[in-house]
Write a protein that holds these residues in place. Sequence first.
Motif, PDB file in Angstrom:
ATOM      1  N   THR A   1       7.163 -21.888  11.967  1.00 32.42           N
ATOM      2  CA  THR A   1       7.117 -22.037  10.511  1.00 32.42           C
ATOM      3  C   THR A   1       8.278 -22.848   9.954  1.00 32.42           C
ATOM      4  OG1 THR A   1       8.283 -19.958  10.254  1.00 32.42           O
ATOM      5  CG2 THR A   1       5.881 -19.868  10.186  1.00 32.42           C
ATOM      6  N   GLY A   2       9.256 -23.174  10.786  1.00 28.68           N
ATOM      7  CA  GLY A   2      10.381 -23.960  10.301  1.00 28.68           C
ATOM      8  C   GLY A   2       9.942 -25.349   9.855  1.00 28.68           C
ATOM      9  N   THR A   3      10.513 -25.840   8.763  1.00 28.24           N
ATOM     10  CA  THR A   3      10.082 -27.142   8.243  1.00 28.24           C
ATOM     11  C   THR A   3      11.053 -28.254   8.613  1.00 28.24           C
ATOM     12  OG1 THR A   3      11.221 -26.668   6.178  1.00 28.24           O
ATOM     13  CG2 THR A   3       8.874 -26.130   6.276  1.00 28.24           C
ATOM     14  N   ARG A   4      12.123 -27.894   9.313  1.00 23.68           N
ATOM     15  CA  ARG A   4      13.110 -28.932   9.622  1.00 23.68           C
ATOM     16  C   ARG A   4      13.248 -29.136  11.121  1.00 23.68           C
ATOM     17  NH1 ARG A   4      18.371 -27.779   6.592  1.00 23.68           N
ATOM     18  NH2 ARG A   4      18.058 -25.747   7.586  1.00 23.68           N
ATOM     19  N   TRP A   5      13.180 -30.365  11.509  1.00 22.57           N
ATOM     20  CA  TRP A   5      13.275 -30.747  12.923  1.00 22.57           C
ATOM     21  C   TRP A   5      14.484 -31.667  13.070  1.00 22.57           C
ATOM     22  CZ3 TRP A   5      11.083 -29.510  17.491  1.00 22.57           C
ATOM     23  CH2 TRP A   5      11.173 -30.425  18.538  1.00 22.57           C
ATOM     24  N   TYR A   6      15.637 -31.042  13.423  1.00 20.05           N
ATOM     25  CA  TYR A   6      16.854 -31.831  13.648  1.00 20.05           C
ATOM     26  C   TYR A   6      17.342 -31.555  15.062  1.00 20.05           C
ATOM     27  CZ  TYR A   6      16.854 -32.305   8.568  1.00 20.05           C
ATOM     28  OH  TYR A   6      16.499 -32.567   7.291  1.00 20.05           O
ATOM     29  N   PRO A   7      16.768 -32.229  16.034  1.00 24.50           N
ATOM     30  CA  PRO A   7      17.038 -31.863  17.428  1.00 24.50           C
ATOM     31  C   PRO A   7      18.444 -32.266  17.885  1.00 24.50           C
ATOM     32  CG  PRO A   7      15.580 -33.761  17.315  1.00 24.50           C
ATOM     33  CD  PRO A   7      15.772 -33.296  15.917  1.00 24.50           C
ATOM     34  N   VAL A   8      19.090 -33.238  17.231  1.00 29.37           N
ATOM     35  CA  VAL A   8      20.374 -33.696  17.760  1.00 29.37           C
ATOM     36  C   VAL A   8      21.556 -33.298  16.877  1.00 29.37           C
ATOM     37  CG1 VAL A   8      19.517 -35.579  19.176  1.00 29.37           C
ATOM     38  CG2 VAL A   8      19.905 -35.974  16.736  1.00 29.37           C
ATOM     39  N   SER A   9      21.312 -32.599  15.775  1.00 27.25           N
ATOM     40  CA  SER A   9      22.452 -32.136  14.985  1.00 27.25           C
ATOM     41  C   SER A   9      23.075 -30.927  15.678  1.00 27.25           C
ATOM     42  CB  SER A   9      22.004 -31.781  13.565  1.00 27.25           C
ATOM     43  OG  SER A   9      21.013 -30.792  13.616  1.00 27.25           O
ATOM     44  N   ASP A  10      24.196 -30.504  15.163  1.00 28.34           N
ATOM     45  CA  ASP A  10      24.900 -29.413  15.842  1.00 28.34           C
ATOM     46  C   ASP A  10      25.177 -28.279  14.868  1.00 28.34           C
ATOM     47  OD1 ASP A  10      26.071 -28.168  17.921  1.00 28.34           O
ATOM     48  OD2 ASP A  10      28.079 -29.016  17.549  1.00 28.34           O
ATOM     49  N   PRO A  11      24.555 -27.132  14.966  1.00 25.55           N
ATOM     50  CA  PRO A  11      23.560 -26.815  15.997  1.00 25.55           C
ATOM     51  C   PRO A  11      22.202 -27.420  15.655  1.00 25.55           C
ATOM     52  CG  PRO A  11      23.840 -24.971  14.499  1.00 25.55           C
ATOM     53  CD  PRO A  11      24.784 -26.022  14.029  1.00 25.55           C
ATOM     54  N   PRO A  12      21.369 -27.658  16.658  1.00 28.45           N
ATOM     55  CA  PRO A  12      20.057 -28.267  16.384  1.00 28.45           C
ATOM     56  C   PRO A  12      19.122 -27.277  15.683  1.00 28.45           C
ATOM     57  CG  PRO A  12      20.251 -27.731  18.715  1.00 28.45           C
ATOM     58  CD  PRO A  12      21.592 -27.422  18.089  1.00 28.45           C
ATOM     59  N   THR A  13      18.164 -27.800  14.890  1.00 32.16           N
ATOM     60  CA  THR A  13      17.140 -26.968  14.246  1.00 32.16           C
ATOM     61  C   THR A  13      15.769 -27.415  14.759  1.00 32.16           C
ATOM     62  OG1 THR A  13      18.522 -27.250  12.309  1.00 32.16           O
ATOM     63  CG2 THR A  13      16.456 -26.038  12.003  1.00 32.16           C
ATOM     64  N   PHE A  14      14.975 -26.447  15.172  1.00 28.43           N
ATOM     65  CA  PHE A  14      13.639 -26.790  15.664  1.00 28.43           C
ATOM     66  C   PHE A  14      12.580 -26.088  14.828  1.00 28.43           C
ATOM     67  CE2 PHE A  14      16.369 -26.939  19.525  1.00 28.43           C
ATOM     68  CZ  PHE A  14      16.314 -28.312  19.721  1.00 28.43           C
ATOM     69  N   GLY A  15      12.033 -26.778  13.858  1.00 30.46           N
ATOM     70  CA  GLY A  15      10.900 -26.237  13.096  1.00 30.46           C
ATOM     71  C   GLY A  15       9.748 -27.202  13.223  1.00 30.46           C
ATOM     72  N   ILE A  16       8.598 -26.746  13.734  1.00 31.46           N
ATOM     73  CA  ILE A  16       7.525 -27.703  14.030  1.00 31.46           C
ATOM     74  C   ILE A  16       6.415 -27.688  12.991  1.00 31.46           C
ATOM     75  CG2 ILE A  16       7.984 -27.583  16.510  1.00 31.46           C
ATOM     76  CD1 ILE A  16       5.171 -26.088  16.636  1.00 31.46           C
ATOM     77  N   LEU A  17       6.627 -26.995  11.865  1.00 30.07           N
ATOM     78  CA  LEU A  17       5.565 -26.948  10.863  1.00 30.07           C
ATOM     79  C   LEU A  17       5.083 -28.345  10.434  1.00 30.07           C
ATOM     80  CD1 LEU A  17       3.877 -24.789   9.446  1.00 30.07           C
ATOM     81  CD2 LEU A  17       5.321 -25.108   7.434  1.00 30.07           C
ATOM     82  N   PRO A  18       5.989 -29.322  10.233  1.00 27.80           N
ATOM     83  CA  PRO A  18       5.492 -30.659   9.856  1.00 27.80           C
ATOM     84  C   PRO A  18       4.495 -31.208  10.876  1.00 27.80           C
ATOM     85  CG  PRO A  18       7.879 -30.553   9.667  1.00 27.80           C
ATOM     86  CD  PRO A  18       7.444 -29.268  10.316  1.00 27.80           C
TER      87      PRO A  18
END
Lengths: 320, 269
Positions: free
Chosen positions: A77-94
Amino acid sequence: MSAGSDSCRAVMGTVTMAVSIPERGMKRRFRLREKSIESFIFLNGMLAIVVLLGVLVLLLREGLPVFWHTPPWEFLTGTRWYPVSDPPTFGILPFFVSTLWITLVATAIAVPVGVGCAAYLAEVASSKLRETVKPIVELLAGIPSVVMGFIGLMLLSPLVQSAFNLDTGLSGLTAGIMLSMMSLPIIVSVSEDALRAVPEEFRQASYALGATRWQTIRHVCLPGALSGITAAVMLGVGRAVGETMTVLMVAGGALAVPWAPTEPMMPMTAAIASGIGNAVRGGFQYQALFAIGLILFVMTLAVNLIADRVLERQKRKFAG
Amino acid sequence: MTVDGISDTGTTQDRGTLRTEKTNLYYGTFQALKDITLEIPPRAVTAIIGPSGCGKSSFLRLFNRMNDLITGARVEGVVEIDGLSICGPEIDVVELRKKVGMVFQRPNPFPMSVFENVVFGPRRHGRFSRAELDDIAERSLRQAALWDEVKDKLGQSAFALSGGQQQRLCIARVLAVGPEIILMDEPCSALDPMATLKIEDLMRSLAKDYTIVIVTHNMQQAARVSDITAFLMMEADRSGILVEHGVTSQIFTNPEDKRTEDYITGRFG
């Protein structure tokens, strides 16, 4: 691959042995031959299952660890996909919503057109026309998806852009239209087979009662072939869900959750394909991409299993 | 509307008279029927008998134009219902087939409920309320002597019925459209003797109101149910000709033609 040819060679060995046993009588030789052919076919059948399980195990092994970093619910359900930021966020809703939009558009176009085409080929067209058109439609399935992507880029996206007055023609709608063309062949082919499997007696009865051709198609043929057509639609949907290259090229690749099909978007397959090149093997992003793959795998597997079930029911319906 | 025209010209007395005169039927270059001249009276059972492949079914299908469905089929000569030709391209086959119902060799109910099978025709030809459809279904099933057996399973699949019941359901389905003429193409050949008997009884009772034409392989059946018998056979070129026709009792006891006698006594066929 190599496992397959190894087992193949092993079995060939058995066959040669079986044939070379002399003076044991035809019967025994025949039985051995029969046995070895049986086991050869058995191994081939098993191979498919082994491959399927192998894929599943691989996806689970590589993908599951990401859920220690991001719990499954947040991941979905996460809406943000920031795989290379620190810490990374993985939301695949988009990605998930993009896949739904594109599949929806593709299905909404491909189903009526495909079933209509199948009905025309099976019920109206002369056999000569059918035998010309059907292979051509099936040939559509053989066009490489990257070529379909080109066509989408060159021809369709400018049209979509001007028709809907968009900033860019690369959108979910464009991708959906291209995918509809790619799932048409299977929908047409399987639906047409299902329609032709409806016994001729039903048509005769319908015409003899004074029904017109359209009424016969609408009220006898289509209901009679309904489960086959459902299976055809499922297979077409499965194709649309899993297609990668075309959507990567024409869907627009935006990372926001799309609220309308005319927005640029990035479906799950495209997300994996575009991300995997930058992902460090075994890293979080790598695991997250595999987890997306796992979800896709489950989705297409479910669609295919349902299609299979439905086809089985169609077979039984007219058997009795 | 054309067929309404047909019914208007005949008197009520002979509504449903079928007639062919010097009728030829071709499938492509093959001539299936040659020079058939026959009149079939209303409110009687007419049996068409003859050896396999002599064109009995093709002859039957002249009257509801089912031969149209076969590419390359072509009719020459006269085919009339109540004095009006039904061959021309101006004939509305939908209207024709509403007047001329057909029952097939193998029971062929649709994969639907018993009720939906019976009201299939009415639903296609007009708008009826549920009550009207219920009424049509009951009336047709009673006429087909099936009501008592299926009144509690109208919602069940037609395939759940026995073969004989399915065939009577197909007859009810035809009756629901309100025909004047019913063509039956070997309606009992897939049925057991008891089911056959029921269909034969049904034919006799329907003959009070309808023109019944039945194709049959079964000589006893023709003798039992029909008023008129027509004997078709093949010529050397495999096209069907009408050898003899007349009152059934006369055809079976005192045929004029040697070939008829040979056939009905079982010397060939």
